[in-house]
Design an enzyme around this catalytic site. Sequence first.
Site, mmCIF file in Angstrom:
data_model
loop_
_atom_site.group_PDB
_atom_site.id
_atom_site.type_symbol
_atom_site.label_atom_id
_atom_site.label_comp_id
_atom_site.label_asym_id
_atom_site.label_seq_id
_atom_site.Cartn_x
_atom_site.Cartn_y
_atom_site.Cartn_z
ATOM 1 N N HIS A 258 45.156 4.340 86.552
ATOM 2 C CA HIS A 258 43.881 3.875 86.868
ATOM 3 C C HIS A 258 43.174 2.757 85.772
ATOM 4 O O HIS A 258 42.986 1.538 85.940
ATOM 5 C CB HIS A 258 42.781 4.964 87.049
ATOM 6 C CG HIS A 258 43.028 5.995 87.805
ATOM 7 N ND1 HIS A 258 43.686 7.237 87.432
ATOM 8 C CD2 HIS A 258 43.177 5.991 89.181
ATOM 9 C CE1 HIS A 258 44.010 7.920 88.319
ATOM 10 N NE2 HIS A 258 43.616 7.390 89.512
HETATM 11 O O1 RIB Z 1 39.138 8.014 89.161
HETATM 12 C C1 RIB Z 1 39.800 7.743 87.888
HETATM 13 C C2 RIB Z 1 39.035 7.615 86.837
HETATM 14 O O2 RIB Z 1 38.483 8.817 86.476
HETATM 15 C C3 RIB Z 1 39.829 7.165 85.612
HETATM 16 O O3 RIB Z 1 38.982 6.537 84.752
HETATM 17 C C4 RIB Z 1 40.043 8.656 84.962
HETATM 18 O O4 RIB Z 1 40.166 8.508 83.669
HETATM 19 C C5 RIB Z 1 38.544 9.118 85.231
HETATM 20 O O5 RIB Z 1 37.880 8.660 84.243
#
Ligand code: RIB
Length: 328
Positions: A258
């Site tokens: 992500h």
């Molecule tokens: O949904 C994924 C996000 O939530 C990413 O940034 C992970 O590190 C959490 O913060």
Amino acid sequence: MVTIQNQSIPVIVDTDGGVDDALALIMALNSPQLDLQAITVVAGNINVDQAANNVLRVVSIVQADTLPIVAKGCEKPLVKPPFNAAGIHGADGLGELDQFKEADGTPRYPHLTIAPSTEDAIALILKTAQKYGDRLTIIALGPLTNLATAIQKDSTTMKTIGQIIIMGGAVTVPGNISAAAEFNFFVDPDAAQVVMESGIPLTLVGLDVAMKAPLPRQMVEENLQQRPSKITQFILDCTGIYMAFYRDNEGFYGCYLHDPLAMAVAIDASLVKTESLHIVVETEGRFTTGMSLADRRDRRDEKTNPPNVEACLDVDTERFFKLFNQLV
Ligand code: RIB
Ligand code: CA
């Protein structure tokens, strides 16, 4: 915005100190295209003190020539009670690094000798925005509490910045922490909505594209074998618990990247295809709190619901992984 190839972009990275945040920070610290002005920390995956410690751990391992300022921000969401993801990223938010020992039995990750700045993250964000204006890009990798607080404190200054690239939301796909919501927006939906309605240029790197770039455990193991280093060893170590979560819950032994994808978009916006959308974030729904709702109706009223976000809906996965492997 066209980035002149040989001019680095002043950036702030706002992070909640988890495993994929750490991978994104390694990219930022190793990227010549980014001029890392500060790393601001927010509660999310883990509490803000541990998140700051995790950021300092990454900085110490990458041993960047000029250590960026690491400043702590909000300890809890604007309205909702605190919520973390220690069950996914490990009790320390970084794969429980204390478990790892060198051959001689000494800790591979000893206690740190560096500490966060005493400067408050919100003040630092505003000071940096005043200094760089529309040259500044903020890359938000956690709940948007720090950025929303900065906007509430001085929206005039915040509206001068170039853009905020946000890892968050889910436009055409389900959520991850709930059927409706992505984690960062779920933790602080009120902050996310403050940012959505701020008028600041926004690029949303949501689950729509983040889940198109799964990092296999095998790639992490091969990277360590082919190019052994403190960084490739750290990546193998810190991703162990996170990848086991995916193996046991998502059916593949690896993890979604992500935050690294949001960082990659800051480095090369051509990696993604975006759609200008009007997006709001639900803050009160019994089942939908944190949902990022895009108005994609053909007959949407442009006057009442003008586009406020460039939402990433597709990604060149091959080029993204090429960039990721170049930088970690
Ligand atoms: O949904 C994924 C996000 O939530 C990413 O940034 C992970 O590190 C959490 O913060
Ligand atoms: Ca994050």
